[in-house]
Design a protein around this motif. Structure first.
Motif, mmCIF file in Angstrom:
data_model
loop_
_atom_site.group_PDB
_atom_site.id
_atom_site.type_symbol
_atom_site.label_atom_id
_atom_site.label_comp_id
_atom_site.label_asym_id
_atom_site.label_seq_id
_atom_site.Cartn_x
_atom_site.Cartn_y
_atom_site.Cartn_z
ATOM 1 N N LYS A 1 1.079 -1.088 -0.252
ATOM 2 C CA LYS A 1 -0.090 -0.200 0.063
ATOM 3 C C LYS A 1 0.888 1.267 0.133
ATOM 4 O O LYS A 1 0.158 2.387 -0.536
ATOM 5 C CB LYS A 1 -1.093 -0.590 1.416
ATOM 6 C CG LYS A 1 -1.832 -1.145 1.523
ATOM 7 C CD LYS A 1 -3.421 -0.558 0.359
ATOM 8 C CE LYS A 1 -3.937 -1.767 0.825
ATOM 9 N NZ LYS A 1 -5.250 -1.946 -0.772
ATOM 10 N N ARG A 2 2.737 1.332 0.478
ATOM 11 C CA ARG A 2 2.759 2.316 0.456
ATOM 12 C C ARG A 2 3.389 3.465 -0.406
ATOM 13 O O ARG A 2 3.178 4.380 -0.720
ATOM 14 C CB ARG A 2 4.430 2.133 1.497
ATOM 15 C CG ARG A 2 4.421 1.173 2.051
ATOM 16 C CD ARG A 2 5.473 1.163 3.097
ATOM 17 N NE ARG A 2 5.306 0.481 4.409
ATOM 18 C CZ ARG A 2 6.284 -0.507 4.953
ATOM 19 N NH1 ARG A 2 7.622 0.042 4.695
ATOM 20 N NH2 ARG A 2 5.748 -0.240 6.906
ATOM 21 N N MET A 3 3.231 2.540 -1.621
ATOM 22 C CA MET A 3 3.277 3.388 -3.124
ATOM 23 C C MET A 3 2.341 4.633 -3.424
ATOM 24 O O MET A 3 2.413 5.390 -3.913
ATOM 25 C CB MET A 3 3.866 2.645 -3.978
ATOM 26 C CG MET A 3 5.495 1.691 -4.168
ATOM 27 S SD MET A 3 6.253 3.299 -4.403
ATOM 28 C CE MET A 3 6.130 2.811 -6.020
ATOM 29 N N ASP A 4 0.869 3.732 -3.390
ATOM 30 C CA ASP A 4 -0.154 4.774 -3.435
ATOM 31 C C ASP A 4 -0.611 5.243 -2.210
ATOM 32 O O ASP A 4 -0.950 6.478 -2.591
ATOM 33 C CB ASP A 4 -1.735 3.448 -3.143
ATOM 34 C CG ASP A 4 -1.385 2.561 -4.526
ATOM 35 O OD1 ASP A 4 -0.725 2.856 -5.784
ATOM 36 O OD2 ASP A 4 -1.587 0.697 -4.387
ATOM 37 N N VAL A 5 -0.975 5.172 -0.664
ATOM 38 C CA VAL A 5 -1.237 6.097 0.116
ATOM 39 C C VAL A 5 0.308 6.775 0.584
ATOM 40 O O VAL A 5 -0.127 7.566 1.828
ATOM 41 C CB VAL A 5 -1.742 4.994 1.376
ATOM 42 C CG1 VAL A 5 -3.448 4.565 0.462
ATOM 43 C CG2 VAL A 5 -0.717 4.319 1.926
ATOM 44 N N GLY A 6 1.106 6.273 0.780
ATOM 45 C CA GLY A 6 2.200 6.948 1.402
ATOM 46 C C GLY A 6 1.941 6.453 2.625
ATOM 47 O O GLY A 6 1.763 6.122 3.542
ATOM 48 N N MET A 7 2.324 7.949 3.408
ATOM 49 C CA MET A 7 3.091 7.798 4.871
ATOM 50 C C MET A 7 1.713 8.138 5.760
ATOM 51 O O MET A 7 1.168 8.454 4.966
ATOM 52 C CB MET A 7 4.102 8.440 4.791
ATOM 53 C CG MET A 7 5.725 7.844 5.289
ATOM 54 S SD MET A 7 6.982 9.016 5.934
ATOM 55 C CE MET A 7 8.444 7.874 5.068
#
Length: 347
Positions: A66-72
């Motif tokens: 999910k990190r690439m889509d939603v970030g931190m």
């Protein structure tokens, strides 16, 4: 002296008591599905007062996928409207009655090490209690069956010890251990030496010796040959360990855990005794499985084919004829062959 913000702030949130497991599970499912702890329906984005105690409910991470889509995620403590962390903690603030998802490194800087460490310690202690309770509730109903199993395995354990001692006596303990080491990777190989003609870097003809594998045999259970402990002794240790654990049906186990093990020391002691008993039983089961695997017809046939090939250099030669599954013949290079009968429990 004026009161602190935490002292004068009335409880306004929905969580006047620590939320139950279903709320924490809902949060974890939300993070796994969305990667956004900061938009969960119970997340409070306001900055907590610095002098307020809190409890960690769980640690979490935004899933890699999910990190690439939603970030931190944003953090109420130090970054309420901008990305801050991938790894965080769901926290409960009793005086406000709210839950906040915060960055895992943010608490110490904001609240101080003492408050932050106390929150972590409470979480770990609570998790240890829950794990102990869950383990006992699952295990105590199995104790009666485990005792019956141990009692049934003890006479088999006696036969295992006797068979291994017979193998050691009729060949040698060192030869049996050597065979176990050779087959430790799960197969035994037949290798032949070859001389191969070659030309070196100066153009001179030379011969090079090498080995080639011409056959392999899958084997298992060879750990039986080198076990150092008495299996019947293991059975008796298991029976003793199980005798210290209360046997109970599921309802009685629940009553015992929730009503009689209210003190943490008693709970952890009961968990320790139960885990020790289950571990002893697992060791006993493994020893029996290993012996039965070793004496399985297919395994004995592989050992027979390999060890009777003169190229194997076998330290122990086992001869097995499937037409006569009740016996094997064994020998080593310095001793004559001996016939060993196999008990029914290994056939």
């Amino acid at each position: 002296m004026p009161k602190s913000t935490a002292q004068i702030q009335a409880v306004s949130g929905p969580f006047t008591s620590r939320p139950g497991k279903h709320i924490i599970d809902e949060f974890k499912a939300h993070v796994a599905e969305t990667g956004r702890p900061d938009v969960w329906r119970y997340h409070d984005p306001s900055k907590p007062p610095q002098d307020q105690d809190f409890e960690e409910l769980c640690r979490f991470s935004i899933p890699e996928k999910k990190r690439m889509d939603v970030g931190m995620a944003s953090c109420p403590i130090c970054s309420p409207i901008s990305p801050k962390y991938f790894d965080g903690a769901l926290t409960w603030f009793p005086k406000e009655g709210v839950l906040r998802a915060i960055g895992h490194e943010c608490a110490k800087a904001h609240f101080g090490a003492a408050i932050a460490n106390a929150a972590v310690a409470k979480r770990k202690h609570r998790e240890a209690i829950e794990h102990a309770q869950d383990f006992l509730l699952e295990t105590l109903p199995q104790i009666a069956g485990a005792r019956e199993e141990t009692s049934a395995l003890e006479p088999i354990a006696q036969k295992i010890d006797l068979l291994r001692q017979t193998l050691w006596t009729k060949t040698s303990k060192l030869a049996c251990e050597k065979l176990a080491r050779i087959g430790a990777r799960g197969y035994l190989a037949i290798e032949v030496a070859e001389e191969v003609a070659a030309v070196d870097s100066y153009g001179k003809e030379t011969t090079r010796r090498s080995t080639r594998v011409v056959a392999t045999y899958s084997v298992s259970g060879l750990g039986f040959l080198r076990q150092r402990f008495s299996v019947v002794g293991q059975a008796r240790n298991t029976a003793l360990a199980l005798s210290k654990v209360r046997a109970a049906d599921p309802d009685a186990a629940l009553e015992f855990v929730t009503s009689e093990l209210t003190q943490d020391d008693y709970l952890f002691q009961a968990e320790h005794l139960a885990r020790s008993a289950i571990n002893e039983l697992a060791k006993l089961r493994q020893a029996v499985v290993e012996a039965r695997t070793f004496f399985a017809p297919g395994n004995l046939l592989a050992l027979s084919d390999w060890s009777n090939d003169y190229r194997s250099g076998a330290p122990v030669i086992i001869t097995f004829d499937p037409r006569f599954p009740a016996r094997i013949s064994i020998r080593c290079s310095k001793r004559s062959a001996s016939t060993i009968p196999l008990p029914d429990c290994f056939r």
